[in-house]
Design a protein around this motif. Structure first.
Motif, PDB file in Angstrom:
ATOM      1  N   ILE A  81       0.022  34.254  45.051  1.00 22.36           N
ATOM      2  CA  ILE A  81      -0.406  35.483  45.739  1.00 22.36           C
ATOM      3  C   ILE A  81       0.279  36.697  45.124  1.00 22.36           C
ATOM      4  N   GLU A  82       1.584  36.578  44.833  1.00 23.70           N
ATOM      5  CA  GLU A  82       2.301  37.695  44.215  1.00 23.70           C
ATOM      6  C   GLU A  82       1.665  38.096  42.882  1.00 23.70           C
ATOM      7  N   VAL A  83       1.289  37.115  42.079  1.00 23.68           N
ATOM      8  CA  VAL A  83       0.670  37.404  40.784  1.00 23.68           C
ATOM      9  C   VAL A  83      -0.685  38.070  40.985  1.00 23.68           C
ATOM     10  N   LYS A  84      -1.495  37.523  41.870  1.00 25.86           N
ATOM     11  CA  LYS A  84      -2.820  38.118  42.121  1.00 25.86           C
ATOM     12  C   LYS A  84      -2.688  39.555  42.619  1.00 25.86           C
ATOM     13  N   ASN A  85      -1.725  39.799  43.500  1.00 23.67           N
ATOM     14  CA  ASN A  85      -1.508  41.152  44.013  1.00 23.67           C
ATOM     15  C   ASN A  85      -1.049  42.095  42.905  1.00 23.67           C
ATOM     16  N   ALA A  86      -0.145  41.614  42.051  1.00 26.17           N
ATOM     17  CA  ALA A  86       0.342  42.450  40.949  1.00 26.17           C
ATOM     18  C   ALA A  86      -0.788  42.783  39.976  1.00 26.17           C
ATOM     19  N   ILE A  87      -1.654  41.834  39.724  1.00 26.00           N
ATOM     20  CA  ILE A  87      -2.805  42.089  38.850  1.00 26.00           C
ATOM     21  C   ILE A  87      -3.688  43.163  39.471  1.00 26.00           C
ATOM     22  N   GLU A  88      -3.878  43.088  40.781  1.00 22.70           N
ATOM     23  CA  GLU A  88      -4.696  44.085  41.477  1.00 22.70           C
ATOM     24  C   GLU A  88      -4.092  45.480  41.351  1.00 22.70           C
ATOM     25  N   VAL A  89      -2.783  45.594  41.538  1.00 25.76           N
ATOM     26  CA  VAL A  89      -2.113  46.889  41.403  1.00 25.76           C
ATOM     27  C   VAL A  89      -2.206  47.382  39.961  1.00 25.76           C
ATOM     28  N   TYR A  90      -2.053  46.468  39.021  1.00 25.37           N
ATOM     29  CA  TYR A  90      -2.081  46.833  37.611  1.00 25.37           C
ATOM     30  C   TYR A  90      -3.411  47.478  37.222  1.00 25.37           C
ATOM     31  N   LYS A  91      -4.505  47.069  37.879  1.00 23.73           N
ATOM     32  CA  LYS A  91      -5.826  47.647  37.595  1.00 23.73           C
ATOM     33  C   LYS A  91      -5.861  49.141  37.920  1.00 23.73           C
ATOM     34  N   PHE A  92      -5.089  49.555  38.943  1.00 24.24           N
ATOM     35  CA  PHE A  92      -5.083  50.949  39.387  1.00 24.24           C
ATOM     36  C   PHE A  92      -3.902  51.734  38.843  1.00 24.24           C
ATOM     37  N   PHE A  93      -3.091  51.103  38.007  1.00 26.95           N
ATOM     38  CA  PHE A  93      -1.817  51.682  37.591  1.00 26.95           C
ATOM     39  C   PHE A  93      -1.937  53.092  37.032  1.00 26.95           C
ATOM     40  N   LYS A  94      -2.907  53.332  36.163  1.00 26.70           N
ATOM     41  CA  LYS A  94      -3.044  54.651  35.544  1.00 26.70           C
ATOM     42  C   LYS A  94      -3.494  55.716  36.535  1.00 26.70           C
ATOM     43  N   GLN A  95      -4.098  55.315  37.637  1.00 27.83           N
ATOM     44  CA  GLN A  95      -4.569  56.272  38.633  1.00 27.83           C
ATOM     45  C   GLN A  95      -3.491  56.628  39.652  1.00 27.83           C
ATOM     46  N   LEU A  96      -2.463  55.787  39.761  1.00 28.47           N
ATOM     47  CA  LEU A  96      -1.414  56.022  40.754  1.00 28.47           C
ATOM     48  C   LEU A  96      -0.435  57.080  40.266  1.00 28.47           C
ATOM     49  N   ARG A  97       0.000  57.928  41.192  1.00 25.37           N
ATOM     50  CA  ARG A  97       0.991  58.959  40.880  1.00 25.37           C
ATOM     51  C   ARG A  97       2.311  58.577  41.543  1.00 25.37           C
ATOM     52  N   ALA A  98       3.325  58.356  40.736  1.00 27.03           N
ATOM     53  CA  ALA A  98       4.610  57.875  41.243  1.00 27.03           C
ATOM     54  C   ALA A  98       5.246  58.834  42.232  1.00 27.03           C
ATOM     55  N   GLU A  99       4.966  60.126  42.115  1.00 27.90           N
ATOM     56  CA  GLU A  99       5.583  61.102  43.009  1.00 27.90           C
ATOM     57  C   GLU A  99       4.832  61.252  44.328  1.00 27.90           C
ATOM     58  N   ASN A 100       3.707  60.570  44.477  1.00 25.28           N
ATOM     59  CA  ASN A 100       2.884  60.690  45.682  1.00 25.28           C
ATOM     60  C   ASN A 100       3.179  59.528  46.620  1.00 25.28           C
ATOM     61  N   ILE A 101       3.687  59.832  47.807  1.00 27.42           N
ATOM     62  CA  ILE A 101       4.087  58.793  48.762  1.00 27.42           C
ATOM     63  C   ILE A 101       2.907  57.919  49.160  1.00 27.42           C
ATOM     64  N   ASN A 102       1.724  58.495  49.286  1.00 26.87           N
ATOM     65  CA  ASN A 102       0.550  57.696  49.666  1.00 26.87           C
ATOM     66  C   ASN A 102       0.188  56.684  48.580  1.00 26.87           C
ATOM     67  N   ASP A 103       0.305  57.092  47.316  1.00 30.58           N
ATOM     68  CA  ASP A 103       0.045  56.163  46.217  1.00 30.58           C
ATOM     69  C   ASP A 103       1.098  55.058  46.191  1.00 30.58           C
ATOM     70  N   LEU A 104       2.340  55.431  46.441  1.00 28.46           N
ATOM     71  CA  LEU A 104       3.419  54.451  46.484  1.00 28.46           C
ATOM     72  C   LEU A 104       3.180  53.438  47.601  1.00 28.46           C
TER      73      LEU A 104
END
Length: 133
Positions: A81-104
């Motif tokens: 499950i951890e791997v599947k979840n990480a893969i899912e997050v990785y798909k959106f990685f370029k769209q996420l903004r590290a400084e944005n609490i909602n993205d975090l």
């Protein structure tokens, strides 16, 4: 009939068009240096595997590759499950903004999905942090 543009070609316009052409050439040159898709995929898998390994996930690079490719493996359910979840997050990685609490919170929620209902549900009720006085 010869087309006459609604502007006069000046030295400044000519110089600017030369700069634009130069910059476009640089961008096209950078495209050539992109690593092959197979290498980028391998690096993505390696990043996911090593990041999860730091957190105690026991899956090997080969096992993570199998999951990445949509295959089933025999391993602890939590690790899969951890791997599947990480893969899912990785798909959106370029769209996420590290400084944005909602993205975090979105990324964290995706990482925790199906792992711990208590932690996952608590994300919904996060209040503004208290300020020390």
């Amino acid at each position: 009939m010869i087309y006459k543009p609604p502007f006069q070609l000046t030295q400044k316009i000519f110089n600017l068009s030369q700069e634009v052409t130069l910059e476009l050439g640089k961008l096209e040159g950078e495209q050539v240096d992109l690593p092959p898709i197979k290498l980028r995929k391998k690096n993505s898998i390696r990043t996911i595997q090593t990041s999860l390994e730091i957190e105690g996930n026991t899956l090997t690079f080969e096992q993570v590759t199998e999951i990445f490719n949509g295959k089933r493996i025999v391993a602890p359910e939590k690790d899969i499950i951890e791997v599947k979840n990480a893969i899912e997050v990785y798909k959106f990685f370029k769209q996420l903004r590290a400084e944005n609490i909602n993205d975090l919170l979105l990324a964290h929620g995706l990482l925790m999905k199906n792992l711990s209902p208590i932690i996952y549900l608590s994300l919904i009720h996060i209040s503004e942090p208290t300020r020390p006085y």
